[in-house]
Design a protein around this motif. Structure first.
Motif, PDB file in Angstrom:
ATOM      1  N   VAL A  50      16.003  -4.010   4.164  1.00  0.00           N
ATOM      2  CA  VAL A  50      14.588  -3.198   4.767  1.00  0.00           C
ATOM      3  C   VAL A  50      13.822  -3.285   3.521  1.00  0.00           C
ATOM      4  CG1 VAL A  50      13.709  -1.293   5.627  1.00  0.00           C
ATOM      5  CG2 VAL A  50      15.692  -2.292   6.770  1.00  0.00           C
ATOM      6  N   THR A  51      12.403  -3.667   3.428  1.00  0.00           N
ATOM      7  CA  THR A  51      11.736  -3.291   2.426  1.00  0.00           C
ATOM      8  C   THR A  51      11.095  -2.012   2.326  1.00  0.00           C
ATOM      9  OG1 THR A  51       9.929  -3.986   3.525  1.00  0.00           O
ATOM     10  CG2 THR A  51      11.082  -5.793   2.661  1.00  0.00           C
ATOM     11  N   ALA A  52      10.764  -1.695   1.215  1.00  0.00           N
ATOM     12  CA  ALA A  52      10.140  -0.170   0.882  1.00  0.00           C
ATOM     13  C   ALA A  52       9.174   0.387   1.898  1.00  0.00           C
ATOM     14  CB  ALA A  52       9.677  -0.102  -0.390  1.00  0.00           C
ATOM     15  N   ASP A  53       8.411  -0.683   2.720  1.00  0.00           N
ATOM     16  CA  ASP A  53       7.514  -0.365   3.707  1.00  0.00           C
ATOM     17  C   ASP A  53       8.157  -0.697   5.091  1.00  0.00           C
ATOM     18  OD1 ASP A  53       7.314  -3.090   3.351  1.00  0.00           O
ATOM     19  OD2 ASP A  53       5.219  -3.333   3.651  1.00  0.00           O
ATOM     20  N   GLY A  54       9.464  -0.763   5.024  1.00  0.00           N
ATOM     21  CA  GLY A  54       9.957  -0.672   6.484  1.00  0.00           C
ATOM     22  C   GLY A  54       9.935  -1.767   7.003  1.00  0.00           C
ATOM     23  N   VAL A  55       9.900  -3.203   6.461  1.00  0.00           N
ATOM     24  CA  VAL A  55       9.959  -4.623   7.258  1.00  0.00           C
ATOM     25  C   VAL A  55      11.565  -4.887   7.396  1.00  0.00           C
ATOM     26  CG1 VAL A  55       9.083  -6.808   7.358  1.00  0.00           C
ATOM     27  CG2 VAL A  55       7.622  -4.993   6.601  1.00  0.00           C
ATOM     28  N   TYR A  56      11.790  -5.330   8.309  1.00  0.00           N
ATOM     29  CA  TYR A  56      13.356  -5.575   8.281  1.00  0.00           C
ATOM     30  C   TYR A  56      13.476  -7.145   8.372  1.00  0.00           C
ATOM     31  CZ  TYR A  56      17.886  -6.101  10.804  1.00  0.00           C
ATOM     32  OH  TYR A  56      19.313  -6.428  11.117  1.00  0.00           O
ATOM     33  N   TYR A  57      14.289  -7.474   7.585  1.00  0.00           N
ATOM     34  CA  TYR A  57      14.626  -8.921   7.474  1.00  0.00           C
ATOM     35  C   TYR A  57      16.076  -9.479   7.688  1.00  0.00           C
ATOM     36  CZ  TYR A  57      10.086 -10.019   5.343  1.00  0.00           C
ATOM     37  OH  TYR A  57       8.600 -10.118   5.255  1.00  0.00           O
ATOM     38  N   LEU A  58      16.171 -10.621   8.029  1.00  0.00           N
ATOM     39  CA  LEU A  58      17.733 -10.798   8.614  1.00  0.00           C
ATOM     40  C   LEU A  58      18.413 -11.837   7.563  1.00  0.00           C
ATOM     41  CD1 LEU A  58      16.878 -11.631  12.435  1.00  0.00           C
ATOM     42  CD2 LEU A  58      18.339  -9.779  11.509  1.00  0.00           C
ATOM     43  N   CYS A  59      17.508 -12.073   6.554  1.00  0.00           N
ATOM     44  CA  CYS A  59      17.949 -13.106   5.475  1.00  0.00           C
ATOM     45  C   CYS A  59      16.943 -12.954   4.346  1.00  0.00           C
ATOM     46  CB  CYS A  59      18.112 -14.398   5.973  1.00  0.00           C
ATOM     47  SG  CYS A  59      18.401 -15.907   4.868  1.00  0.00           S
ATOM     48  N   LEU A  60      17.699 -13.142   3.011  1.00  0.00           N
ATOM     49  CA  LEU A  60      16.733 -13.079   2.025  1.00  0.00           C
ATOM     50  C   LEU A  60      15.763 -14.123   1.888  1.00  0.00           C
ATOM     51  CD1 LEU A  60      16.382 -12.015  -0.917  1.00  0.00           C
ATOM     52  CD2 LEU A  60      18.463 -13.340  -1.638  1.00  0.00           C
ATOM     53  N   PRO A  65       0.795  -0.975  -0.056  1.00  0.00           N
ATOM     54  CA  PRO A  65      -0.054   0.024  -0.046  1.00  0.00           C
ATOM     55  C   PRO A  65       0.960   1.353  -0.327  1.00  0.00           C
ATOM     56  CG  PRO A  65      -0.694  -1.522   1.805  1.00  0.00           C
ATOM     57  CD  PRO A  65       0.621  -2.024   1.020  1.00  0.00           C
ATOM     58  N   ARG A  66       0.495   2.221  -1.083  1.00  0.00           N
ATOM     59  CA  ARG A  66       1.253   3.433  -0.919  1.00  0.00           C
ATOM     60  C   ARG A  66       1.509   4.292   0.479  1.00  0.00           C
ATOM     61  NH1 ARG A  66       2.588   4.569  -6.112  1.00  0.00           N
ATOM     62  NH2 ARG A  66       1.347   4.078  -7.537  1.00  0.00           N
ATOM     63  N   ALA A  67       0.521   4.038   1.372  1.00  0.00           N
ATOM     64  CA  ALA A  67       0.713   4.953   2.575  1.00  0.00           C
ATOM     65  C   ALA A  67       1.906   4.189   3.551  1.00  0.00           C
ATOM     66  CB  ALA A  67      -0.689   4.871   3.425  1.00  0.00           C
ATOM     67  N   ASP A  68       2.032   2.888   3.097  1.00  0.00           N
ATOM     68  CA  ASP A  68       3.021   2.410   3.923  1.00  0.00           C
ATOM     69  C   ASP A  68       4.425   2.428   3.374  1.00  0.00           C
ATOM     70  OD1 ASP A  68       0.831   1.124   5.248  1.00  0.00           O
ATOM     71  OD2 ASP A  68       1.109  -0.826   4.471  1.00  0.00           O
ATOM     72  N   ILE A  69       4.666   3.077   2.393  1.00  0.00           N
ATOM     73  CA  ILE A  69       6.053   3.020   1.681  1.00  0.00           C
ATOM     74  C   ILE A  69       6.720   4.123   2.446  1.00  0.00           C
ATOM     75  CG2 ILE A  69       7.362   3.897  -0.286  1.00  0.00           C
ATOM     76  CD1 ILE A  69       5.613   1.109  -0.599  1.00  0.00           C
ATOM     77  N   LEU A  70       7.994   3.858   3.172  1.00  0.00           N
ATOM     78  CA  LEU A  70       8.540   4.804   4.058  1.00  0.00           C
ATOM     79  C   LEU A  70       9.027   6.091   3.230  1.00  0.00           C
ATOM     80  CD1 LEU A  70      11.398   2.801   5.708  1.00  0.00           C
ATOM     81  CD2 LEU A  70       8.962   3.236   6.614  1.00  0.00           C
ATOM     82  N   HIS A  71       8.814   7.214   3.729  1.00  0.00           N
ATOM     83  CA  HIS A  71       9.359   8.580   3.240  1.00  0.00           C
ATOM     84  C   HIS A  71      10.796   8.583   3.430  1.00  0.00           C
ATOM     85  CE1 HIS A  71       5.445   9.743   5.091  1.00  0.00           C
ATOM     86  NE2 HIS A  71       5.219   9.018   3.863  1.00  0.00           N
ATOM     87  N   LEU A 105       7.222   1.219  14.376  1.00  0.00           N
ATOM     88  CA  LEU A 105       7.692   1.547  15.374  1.00  0.00           C
ATOM     89  C   LEU A 105       8.427   2.886  15.009  1.00  0.00           C
ATOM     90  CD1 LEU A 105       9.220  -0.026  17.994  1.00  0.00           C
ATOM     91  CD2 LEU A 105      11.248  -0.269  16.689  1.00  0.00           C
ATOM     92  N   LEU A 106       8.848   3.425  13.879  1.00  0.00           N
ATOM     93  CA  LEU A 106       9.095   4.653  13.496  1.00  0.00           C
ATOM     94  C   LEU A 106       7.903   5.644  13.866  1.00  0.00           C
ATOM     95  CD1 LEU A 106      11.012   4.205  10.135  1.00  0.00           C
ATOM     96  CD2 LEU A 106      11.751   5.771  12.067  1.00  0.00           C
ATOM     97  N   ARG A 107       6.624   5.207  13.106  1.00  0.00           N
ATOM     98  CA  ARG A 107       5.568   5.929  13.183  1.00  0.00           C
ATOM     99  C   ARG A 107       4.848   6.183  14.540  1.00  0.00           C
ATOM    100  NH1 ARG A 107       3.719   4.985   6.850  1.00  0.00           N
ATOM    101  NH2 ARG A 107       5.467   5.602   5.940  1.00  0.00           N
TER     102      ARG A 107
END
Ligand code: SAM
Ligand code: SF4
Ligand code: SF4
Length: 340
Positions: free
Chosen positions: A262-272, A39-45, A283-285
């Motif tokens: 880190v994905t475009a919507d701010g999800v952090y992955y430790l491995c592909l 969703p567009r609103a989720d994309i990090l600024h 957390l940021l928001r």
């Protein structure tokens, strides 16, 4: 602060996806026309991305690579590059692109302070390119490479996914193409990430096979010795030119993997290959401080035991990572969302 994971691997590099969208439909990555998009609103600024990069830098990251989807499809990307290039903690700021929009943006990216550029190019044949990527834009990629050279990007990398029966007859032509551009080609083994790509082991050209084919043509290939956690093993031809092979499928390098994603919507992955990510956007928001975010990331990294590609290697029956139903439920499973 230096943080080690459960296999004593430090956190040093960060792959930041700036969009999940793309203007190609590469067979091995994103073969369908439509996907469940973030969703567009989720994309990090850009400001949010910049805050996260500061936090990661505080934990030891000094290499950042921008990716996607197609990163140049993200509006005003040079602005983000400029924000990141100003950070003294980052020793290396790089970008991976399919090159289609590069001719238009190379100058702005250079002026913004981008350090290094990788362009993906799987074939020198325009008709084959169209078959592989479902778009008839091969000449734009070549123009993009020339534009990048013209504005002063040096040591360009060309990334090629090698697929059995598709482009495995072009290894030598691609080495020579890269040489003509003062670039270095890196041949990537086809990986079983994502789901809709129809991956099977029969379609993988292994590092061993690639080296045999290249040695038949060029003669003895000298491994380049280097102290680095970079994924490519590099080789020197008898005449001094170099190339790399990224053997993620048959000889993975998880034991030295220092990469966060880190994905475009701010999800952090430790491995592909990780099934679960951690939502940094929330957390940021929610107004968490940089210290709180840093503590969260550090504790996730300390607990990290991931060695996805090595575990895939241990499987007897191997097919693409995810089934289509799973992909529809969670677009984060896709390679184009995770950023490759
Ligand atoms: N769109 C940009 C591009 O293609 O360069 C950046 C994102 S793309 C996901 C990053 C890299 O992942 C590309 O070099 C691409 O070739 C590689 N890639 C995608 N799917 C792959 C697969 N199944 N196996 C190996 N590499 C893959
Ligand atoms: Fe797009 Fe890159 Fe995936 Fe090709 S590899 S579909 S260019 S994201
Ligand atoms: Fe790193 Fe995971 Fe890739 Fe292994 S599979 S190299 S742990 S990202």
């Amino acid at each position: 602060m230096k943080v080690l994971d459960s296999h004593d691997r430090p956190m040093r590099s960060l792959r930041l996806s700036v969009t999940d969208r793309c203007n190609l439909r590469c067979q091995y990555c994103m073969p369908e026309e439509n996907y469940v998009w973030l969703p567009r609103a989720d994309i990090l600024h850009f400001e949010e991305i910049s805050t996260l990069v500061d936090v990661f830098a505080g934990l030891g990251v000094d290499k950042v690579r921008l990716t996607g989807g197609e990163p140049l499809a993200r509006r005003e990307l040079p602005k983000l590059v400029e924000m990141l290039a100003r950070k003294p903690a980052l020793a290396d700021l790089a970008l991976t692109t399919n090159g289609i929009l590069l001719a238009a943006q190379a100058g702005d990216l250079k002026r913004a302070g981008l350090g290094r550029l990788t362009v993906s190019l799987d074939t020198l044949d325009p008709a084959r390119f169209r078959d592989l990527s479902k778009r008839d834009v091969h000449s734009q990629v070549l123009e993009g490479i020339d534009a990048a050279l013209a504005v002063g990007f040096q040591g360009l990398k060309i990334d090629t996914v090698v697929m059995q029966g598709v482009n495995d007859d072009e290894l030598i032509a691609l080495v020579e193409f890269a040489r003509s551009k003062r670039a270095e080609v890196r041949f990537i083994e086809y990986m079983d990430v994502g789901g809709a790509t129809g991956w099977s082991m029969e379609r993988v050209v292994t590092r061993v096979e690639m080296l045999q084919r290249l040695a038949r043509h060029y003669g003895k290939l000298e491994p380049v010795e280097e102290q680095s956690s970079a994924p490519a093993a590099r080789y020197r031809l008898p005449d001094g030119a170099t190339f790399g092979i990224i053997s993620s499928t048959t000889q993975p390098f998880c034991s030295t993997c220092d990469r966060s994603r880190v994905t475009a919507d701010g999800v952090y992955y430790l491995c592909l290959y990780a099934r679960q990510g951690f939502d940094l956007r929330g957390l940021l928001r929610s107004g968490a401080s940089a210290t709180e975010i840093a503590e969260t990331i550090a504790s996730l990294w300390r607990a990290r035991a991931d060695r996805g590609a090595e575990q895939r290697l241990e499987l007897r029956q191997r097919s693409a990572l995810a089934r289509p139903g799973e992909l529809r439920q969670d677009p984060h499973v896709e390679m184009h969302t995770r950023g490759g």
